[in-house]
Structure formats: C-alpha cells, structure tokens
Scaffold this motif. Structure first.
Motif, short mmCIF file in Angstrom:
data_model
loop_
_atom_site.label_atom_id
_atom_site.label_comp_id
_atom_site.label_asym_id
_atom_site.label_seq_id
_atom_site.Cartn_x
_atom_site.Cartn_y
_atom_site.Cartn_z
N SER A 112 0.85 -1.19 0.00
CA SER A 112 0.00 0.00 0.00
C SER A 112 0.89 1.24 0.00
CB SER A 112 -0.91 0.00 1.23
OG SER A 112 -0.12 0.09 2.38
N PRO A 113 0.37 2.31 -0.60
CA PRO A 113 1.21 3.50 -0.77
C PRO A 113 1.65 4.09 0.57
CG PRO A 113 -1.06 3.94 -1.40
CD PRO A 113 -0.96 2.50 -1.16
N GLN A 114 0.86 3.87 1.61
CA GLN A 114 1.21 4.43 2.92
C GLN A 114 2.61 4.01 3.33
OE1 GLN A 114 -1.81 3.91 2.11
NE2 GLN A 114 -2.58 5.91 2.72
N VAL A 130 4.28 8.88 -10.49
CA VAL A 130 3.23 8.08 -11.11
C VAL A 130 2.64 8.85 -12.28
CG1 VAL A 130 1.07 6.85 -10.76
CG2 VAL A 130 2.71 7.03 -8.88
N VAL A 131 2.73 8.26 -13.47
CA VAL A 131 2.24 8.91 -14.68
C VAL A 131 1.07 8.13 -15.24
CG1 VAL A 131 2.82 9.57 -17.05
CG2 VAL A 131 4.55 9.76 -15.25
N TYR A 132 -0.07 8.82 -15.39
CA TYR A 132 -1.20 8.23 -16.13
C TYR A 132 -1.09 8.77 -17.54
CZ TYR A 132 -3.86 6.65 -12.02
OH TYR A 132 -4.29 6.00 -10.90
N LYS A 134 6.34 5.13 -12.39
CA LYS A 134 5.32 4.09 -12.58
C LYS A 134 4.36 4.59 -13.65
CE LYS A 134 5.18 2.01 -8.01
NZ LYS A 134 4.36 1.95 -6.79
N LEU A 135 4.29 3.87 -14.74
CA LEU A 135 3.50 4.33 -15.88
C LEU A 135 2.25 3.49 -16.03
CD1 LEU A 135 3.20 5.98 -18.53
CD2 LEU A 135 4.58 4.24 -19.64
N MET A 136 1.13 4.16 -16.17
CA MET A 136 -0.12 3.46 -16.50
C MET A 136 -0.58 4.01 -17.83
SD MET A 136 -3.26 1.91 -15.44
CE MET A 136 -3.70 2.13 -13.75
N ASN A 184 -11.64 10.12 -16.25
CA ASN A 184 -12.58 9.80 -15.19
C ASN A 184 -11.92 9.22 -13.97
OD1 ASN A 184 -15.38 10.21 -15.74
ND2 ASN A 184 -14.88 9.18 -17.64
N LYS A 185 -10.90 8.40 -14.20
CA LYS A 185 -10.19 7.79 -13.09
C LYS A 185 -9.62 8.90 -12.21
CE LYS A 185 -6.77 4.15 -12.46
NZ LYS A 185 -7.37 3.17 -11.58
N GLU A 204 -12.37 10.51 -10.28
CA GLU A 204 -12.83 9.64 -9.21
C GLU A 204 -11.86 9.60 -8.04
OE1 GLU A 204 -14.15 5.63 -10.01
OE2 GLU A 204 -14.96 6.42 -11.87
N GLU A 205 -10.59 9.77 -8.37
CA GLU A 205 -9.56 9.68 -7.32
C GLU A 205 -9.27 11.03 -6.69
OE1 GLU A 205 -6.40 7.94 -9.56
OE2 GLU A 205 -7.25 5.93 -9.51
N ASN A 239 -8.42 11.12 -3.26
CA ASN A 239 -7.37 10.18 -2.88
C ASN A 239 -6.43 10.02 -4.07
OD1 ASN A 239 -5.99 8.13 -1.64
ND2 ASN A 239 -7.51 6.55 -2.04
N GLN A 292 -3.87 9.32 -6.87
CA GLN A 292 -2.90 8.25 -7.02
C GLN A 292 -1.77 8.65 -7.96
OE1 GLN A 292 -3.30 5.22 -5.44
NE2 GLN A 292 -5.04 6.20 -4.44
#
Lengths: 551, 351
Positions: free
Chosen positions: B23-25, B41-43, B67-69, B77-78, B81-82, B85, B87
């Motif tokens: 978990s990121p924590q 973190v790259v979306y 970290k690539l998504m 939308n993601k 939605e986040e 929180n 990410q």
C-alpha cells in the motif's frame, strides 16, 4: 421438525455455559427453536458460519453496489438507454452467444462421440488433444487468428488476399467457438462414457439403424450434459472482453468497459444491470438443466458401452478431428512459437518481461492462497450443515463467478473508493477481483474432496471432547486439503489469464502478463505479445490433468 | 496436525504483510519532510510507445522511478474519481481539451515553473497547470494504389456524402483526438449540424476502430481507401517496411473553408499527487529542446517549442490554414462534445 433432545448440550457449540431449558425466556426459546429447525437439528459452529457469511458478503457487496447505482440512474436515463443503446447491444450479444453455443455443441458433441464411442485411430491422443484449446485464452487465440487471417496477415502475404474477413461477426464466432468448445466436449465425453450399453442394444435389437438409435436414445440421454456445457459456453461468451475487443466487436461486456471511460460510471452501471439480468436468466437455465441430470444407472447390469465401427466414415472422422485440432491448438501454437522466436531475436525477453511475470505470479499466488482459506469454511458448512441459509450463501458465491469481470471491477472500484481508500491503488483490488471471480473453483474442488470424508469422523472426534472447530482443523482439513489445493491451482491459473478486471484495477506501473499481451496485441507488436502468451499457456497446462479427471 | 495449522497462520500473516507492504502508505513513511520522493506516477492517455522513451530517459537522468499506466481517455474519469485520494502525479493527454476540463473540475494544480514559458501561451493553461508539448493536425491519409487526391473528400463535411460510403475508416467516438475534434466542429457548426455529421459519418464509415494505429494499418493494407487520422500516423506509415504507399490530403483549405483542426498533446500536474516535486521536474524536463526533438523525430509530431527541427515530411503549421479556435475553449465544452457523440451513438461503435 423433531429435535433430538439428547443433543441439547452438545449442540450448544460455542461454549456457553448450558442453561436450564425452563429458565429461558420465551423469545429466546422460540429463537433457538427456529435456529434448530433451520439447521435440521444440526446447527453449525458459529465461527465457521460467520466466516462463510463474511465471505459471501465480500462477494456480493460490489455487485449490489453496481445494481443500486444502475437502478438509481433515473427513469429518464433508462428510457434514453433503452431507446438508443440497449437493443443493438442485446442483439449483438445474444446473437453471438446463440451462434457460438450452437457451434460448440456441434463440434463438442461430435468430437466427444468420436473419441469415446468409435474405433477412431489414435483416439487416446485425440481425447487429450480435444481438451487442449482450453489452455489457450481466447484473447491469445484471437491474436493468433488475426496474425494468420488479418488484413495484414500471413494469408494475405502468401496469397495476395485473405479469404476470411476476420474482423466480422463470423470471425468472432470462429474464434470464440474454437476456444470454448472443450467445455461441451469434456462434459459430454464424461457422460457418454457412463451411458449404459443396454439401452442402445435394446434399441438396436429392435432392428433400428445406429443413426436412429443415436438420435432417439443417445442424444436425449446426453441432453443434460450438453446443456450444462452449453451454459458454461454462453456464460463465457457473455463475459469475455479480451477476444471480443481485439476483434473489434461490441457486446455488453465490451460496451461496459468502454463506458467506464465515458463521462460517468452510471451508464456503465446501467448496462451492467441489464447484463446481470441476462446472466441470471442463463444461470437459472443452468440450474434447471442441472436438476435434470440423472445418470441412467438402473440396477442390474451395467456394461461398458459398445464401440461403434466407423467403417467407410473413418477418413471423414479423422479429417474432422484433425481439422478441429489444427484450428484449435496447432495453428495458434505455431503462430505463437514463430513470433516468440522473432521476439527472442529482438530482445523481447528483457528485465521488464520478468517483472511482468513476477507481478502475475505474485498476484495470482496471493489470490490462490486466500481462496484456500476462504473456501474451507464454505465447503465445510455445505457438507456438514446443509440448510436454506447454506444454499443461499453458495448461490451468492457462485453468482459473482458467473458475472463478467468488468462488472466485478466496477463494483470493486465503487466500494474501495468509498470505504477503503487506504487500499485503493494497491494490488488488494486485483486480489479481491480474482477471489470474487474464481473462488467457486476452489469451493467446488473442496466439495468433491469433502464428499469422500465421512461425517462420522468429526462426530467421533467431537464425542471425544474436541470442539467442532478443532475437529474440523485436525480431522477434516488434512483430508480435504489436497482437493482444495487443486482448486487453488485452478484459481491461480484463472487469475494468471484474467484480463478485464486486471486492466481496470491494476495499480500504475503494475502490469501483468495478461495485460501486456492485450496491449501489445492491440498495437500489433506480436513479437512482444507472443512470448508472454506462450508462458501463460504453459502455466495453464499444469492443472489440466486435474480438469480432465474432474469430468 | 497442529503444525499444519501453524503453517496456515504463518501464511495468513505473510499475506497481510505483503498486502500492507504494497500500500502506498508504506512508501510515504520513507519520504523526508520536503515532499521529496523517489517515485513518480504517470497516467497516460497516450499510447505507451509514445510515452515510454521519454519516461525511460527521465528515469535515467533523474534517478526517479516512474510508474507508468498507459491506457486511454478513461483515465480522465479515473483522475476525477480519485480526486479525494489522488494516485497519480502527471496526466499525459492526447488533447488539451481533456486537460482543460480536468483543470475546470479542480483536479489539476497550478505550476509556476519558468521553464514552461518556452511554450506559446496559446498552448498552455493560464495557471500553468497543463502544458501542450506537441501539435498534430487532423488529416485524411489515403492509399495511393486505390485512389487519388482528386477522388478524395476536400472538406470534413464531405465525409457525409454517400459516395464515400464504405470507403474510409475513423476512430471510435471515445477516442481523445476524436472528442476534441468533435468539440471543435461543434464550435464551428453548432449542435444540430455536428450531430448530423456524426450520424452520417458513422453510417458511411467502413471501419470504426479503437485507435488510429489500426487506421493507418488499414489504409496501408488497402482495407479502406482513406482514413481520418492525426498527421503523425501518416508519417509513421510511410516508415513501414510494407504497405507504405500512402499520401495525405489536408482538408478544408479553400478560401471559405474553416481550415484544419490542430490539437496538441500535453501534460497536466495532478492536484495532491503523491510526488509533486518530481512531477514538476518531469514537466520541466519535457519542455527541454532534447525532448522536443524526440517528439518531432520519434513520434513525428510537430514540436511546440520555437526553432526545433522537424522531419522533412511534416508540414510546419505555417504552411496550411488552421482553424482559429483557441484550444482552451475546448475544455468547457469537452463534456458536451462527449454527450453529443454518445447521443449519436458513435462512442461504443466498433466495426
């Protein structure tokens, strides 16, 4: 219900000090009477029951969430969706399901009949080969066929044009049929092997030709088995995302996936409600067919079914099994091996490839281990304390297995985002999805194992003063464990192959083999996708023996 | 027997540790006070092949683990939605409309870096929260074996003509470049005409694909005569070893025509992301000349920093008529454009 009063103290299973019956207030007595009658006088250990209920709850909450979201969208949006989107999607989805199911019945039953009941040369081998397409995930199969028949594929390079338009309804039908017919084939083959020869011989002795006997005697007896296989296929077609998206076709499942990228998730939830309804209708049909499965083992003489000589049909029969195996196993494998070799030369196997492999193994491994732990109480409860509540729990657990992964992920996103934000963005979401989707594979395996363990053993242990909890852990569990572990292996393999939920729920930078296959295949980088696909197939072969024995 | 039980408890314990460890924590605990982290973190709504080289180079130069998504427009939308929180730190988008939309929805953080000033302000947000990096024009690429320039539509509206029925490919309406394009058309034509255009084009298209990569392959292989793509897809097809006999038409160039829609790909700084400092570093890095060269030579796009060389086949923006619509204006209407596409039923269609 008659209550065995003898057991009044023994049934008090959670170690409360026994109270005098007369002192109990009326309400409590009524409650306990209801409790006793619910469990037919054998109430379960509370801890086991609670664990089972908790598992079922985990499985059902995300689905409920989706349904609530979908229902709550308001009449206006529902009308709009019914007017615009739903009819076309229903037609796309149901027509595909119907044609693929028909195709799998045709291929599966023919194949099963040939290898089980005729003198087909080399039928021992064909018997195994017939089941092999099961280990090739349909999205991998779709990729292989696009490489062969696609607009820039091999066939075009050799002959100048491709005879089949692969990106068409019939292209999708072909791929889905070739990689799902083993469901029908395996169940039908098992059922054929159990048929009593007397029935056929009686019919034959009346001077009927075998063709007629097959149609009038054998087929009706096979109907339940074929039905069970066909339902599995239809549920699969309803829920598949990978192959369908790679082949540019849109079913409900694909539409839900695309809708998750639309301007809100509500339409995705609405489409999910419709798909859930369709799935439930199919499940109900399955339940009906399962109820009717009766093995015709009337007392007296059971003899091995007779083998039918093929005679002049032999070449045709051989051609059939050869063609099916070629399209379902050998061609796709050849394509994958060819591209994997190209990939090897071009450094497709690099550090990141192993990283994806490790990711796949870790997530699937955790899911498999947890599924063992979660399956045990459910299995125990079903075997030892059958009741209305138990079968309800079982149905709940099974239902999320039947539902498409996209719906499961939609629910998981809702729930984690609202209530468990600290786990959001971790692999916990993936593990939850895999367990929701594949737990029944572990429970079914466990049920098969526990059915061979006599309840007298637990009772003996309990009469010697062990608590039920302890007797389960010390007596039943070790005897059932091998079966459950086989189930866990199935969960492991299914998780390795799982695509839609993995695509939607993976944390950033956490790609698995399945995800890579899909991404690379949609981009046309086949030399990168093929090695990963081969690896997934190799892992899937491991529990194949167990699957073959199951049917 | 009890040893079995022990093993089980032990396994369960390990599991909880693994899950907790992921978990990121757990990572946050290792950060020091200035919000300095060693991750990013790259979306990306852009395809992996366009983003990965840049990400790898950044990893190498800065020592930050990225970290690539890589997915598609669903990430917009993601991110929303986040919002409570977050990410991700960076959103890599195919079009600035989506970025401006995210900014309006309060999902992006302002960026006051001096380095992003090198990009013309037409192509960045007023508060610097997003920056355009490379431009692309929407053109028709066609297969020279099957057709010639004079038989091709000369304007976008011509696609509604039944004589092109079954001859061309477009992408699904969910595709980011398509949404932005429709938004621009809507600004030009209004709702009714745009909807009519979508419906007729959907009817006429032979193939509707997930992305433009499929279109360039389909045109190259002669599956269709032509297709509507971003210009760099055409340049990429020219580089293919086979199926490369293609050319392009720049539509709407007449005296009274509206001109070509030019969009930009860019990055946005996500509000409240876990690694803000690295995110700013990454944006600065992308505006440097060297990275701009990667855009023009590797992905064949039009760089947005002045004075960067481009490949010979890419027409500079100055050589053709461009629609005069500031990209920022697409943001507020991005949702409406999506709705329009959904009403016309192009969003889910793939054929």
């Amino acid at each position: 219900m008659t209550e065995p009063t003898l057991n009044a103290e023994q049934t008090n299973q959670w170690n409360k000090p026994p109270q005098g019956q007369a002192r109990k207030p009326f309400l409590l007595r009524a409650m306990s009477r209801f409790w006793q009658s619910l469990w037919h006088g054998k109430p379960p250990n509370l801890l086991i029951l609670l664990l089972s209920m908790l598992t079922a709850l985990i499985m059902v909450i995300p689905i409920l969430y989706v349904v609530v979201q979908g229902w709550g969208a308001g009449t206006e949006r529902w009308i709009q969706l019914w007017d615009s989107r739903i009819p076309g999607l229903l037609w796309n989805t149901l027509s595909l399901t119907a044609v693929v199911t028909a195709g799998t019945i045709l291929i599966g039953v023919t194949f099963a009949f040939l290898v089980v009941r005729t003198d087909l040369p080399g039928r021992k081998w064909w018997r195994l080969i017939g089941a092999l397409p099961l280990v090739i995930p349909p999205y991998v199969g779709a990729m292989a066929y696009i490489i062969i028949f696609g607009p820039t594929g091999w066939v075009r390079d050799w002959f100048g044009s491709s005879p089949v338009q692969i990106y068409s309804f019939w292209g999708v039908v072909m791929v889905m049929t070739m990689f799902t017919y083993p469901y029908v084939y395996l169940i039908t083959a098992a059922s054929l092997g159990r048929l009593n020869a007397n029935l056929e011989e009686a019919a034959l002795s009346c001077g009927q030709r075998y063709r007629q006997v097959f149609l009038k005697v054998v087929l009706p007896l096979l109907r339940p088995a074929v039905g069970a296989g066909a339902i599995l296929v239809s549920l699969y077609v309803l829920s598949d995302f990978g192959a369908i998206s790679i082949m540019r076709y849109t079913t409900f499942t694909a539409a839900i996936y695309y809708q998750m990228g639309s301007f809100d998730r509500v339409s995705a939830a609405m489409l999910s409600v419709v798909l859930i309804a369709v799935t439930l209708i199919f499940l109900w049909m399955e339940w009906r067919t399962r109820k009717n499965i009766r093995y015709s083992q009337q007392g007296g003489t059971y003899r091995r079914p007779l083998t039918i000589p093929l005679g002049r049909w032999k070449p045709l029969a051989l051609a059939f099994v050869f063609l099916v195996s070629l399209t379902g196993v050998f061609l796709p494998l050849a394509v994958l091996i060819y591209w994997s070799l190209l990939g090897l030369q071009n450094g497709a196997i690099d550090a990141s490839f192993w990283e994806y492999t490790v990711n796949s193994l870790v997530v699937s491994g955790i899911a498999a281990l947890l599924s063992v732990i979660l399956a045990m109480p459910l299995v125990y409860l079903k075997a030892r304390n059958p009741s209305l509540l138990t079968s309800l729990l079982e149905k709940v657990v099974y239902s999320s297995y039947a539902l498409p992964g996209v719906i499961v992920s939609l629910g998981i996103v809702f729930v984690f985002n609202q209530y468990l934000p600290m786990f959001y963005g971790t692999i916990a979401l993936l593990v939850t999805a895999y367990i929701m989707r594949f737990l029944p594979q572990a429970t079914q395996a466990g049920e098969a194992a526990i059915s061979l363990v006599s309840p007298r053993l637990d009772e003996a242990a309990q009469s010697l003063g062990h608590s039920p909890w302890k007797s389960m852990l010390k007596i039943t569990l070790p005897m059932v464990l091998p079966g459950v572990l086989a189930g866990a292996a199935l969960v492991f393999v299914s998780s390795m192959k799982e695509l839609p939920a993995t695509l939607l729920l993976r944390p950033a930078g956490y790609d698995t083999l399945a995800v890579r296959i899909w991404i690379q295949a949609s981009e046309g980088f086949y030399h990168l996708a093929a090695p990963a696909a081969l690896l997934v197939i190799l892992v899937s072969i491991l529990p194949l023996r167990w699957i073959l024995n199951k049917y | 027997m009890t040893s079995k039980l022990k093993i089980f408890t032990f396994l369960a314990l390990i599991l909880t540790l693994v899950v907790a460890g992921c978990s990121p924590q757990a990572n946050d605990a290792s950060n020091d006070e200035e919000g300095e982290t060693d991750e990013l973190v790259v979306y990306s709504a852009r395809k992996e092949q366009f983003v990965k080289p840049l990400v790898d180079k950044f990893e190498e130069e800065s020592g930050v683990k990225v970290k690539l998504m890589a997915a598609d427009e669903a990430l917009v939308n993601k991110i929303l939605e986040e919002k409570n929180n977050p990410q991700a730190d960076i959103f890599f988008s195919n079009d600035t409309g989506a970025l401006e939309y995210l900014r309006i929805e309060d999902a992006l953080a302002p960026n006051d870096s001096d380095k992003i000033q090198v990009i013309d302000e037409k192509y960045r947000a007023d508060d610097g929260s997003w920056v355009g990096l490379s431009a692309r024009s929407r053109i028709f690429m066609y297969n020279k074996d099957l057709t010639s320039e004079k038989d091709l539509p000369q304007t976008l509206w011509d696609l509604t003509d039944s004589k092109y029925k079954g001859k061309f490919a477009i992408t699904r309406g969910g595709n980011g470049s398509m949404v932005a394009h429709v938004a621009a058309l809507r600004a030009e034509w209004g709702d009714e005409k745009t909807k009519e255009w979508i419906e007729k084009v959907k009817e006429n298209a032979a193939i509707i694909t997930e992305g433009h990569g499929d279109i360039r392959q389909a045109v190259g292989a002669g599956e269709v005569e032509f297709g509507l793509v971003n210009n760099y897809y055409f340049h990429q097809q020219l580089d293919e070893p086979k199926d490369n006999n293609v050319d392009a038409v720049y539509p709407d160039q007449g005296k009274d025509d509206m001109g070509i829609f030019v969009n930009a790909a860019g990055v946005g700084l996500i509000k409240g992301g876990p690694n803000q400092a690295n995110a700013k570093k990454f944006i600065d890095f992308l505006t440097e000349d060297e990275q701009q060269k990667i855009f023009s030579f590797e992905s064949k796009e039009i760089p947005l920093v002045e004075g960067i060389e481009t490949t010979s086949e890419a027409k500079p923006l100055s050589e053709y008529k461009v629609m005069d619509m500031p990209l920022k204006e697409i943001g507020p209407v991005w949702l409406d454009a999506k709705k329009l596409i959904e009403e016309a039923g192009l969003d889910l269609e793939v054929k």
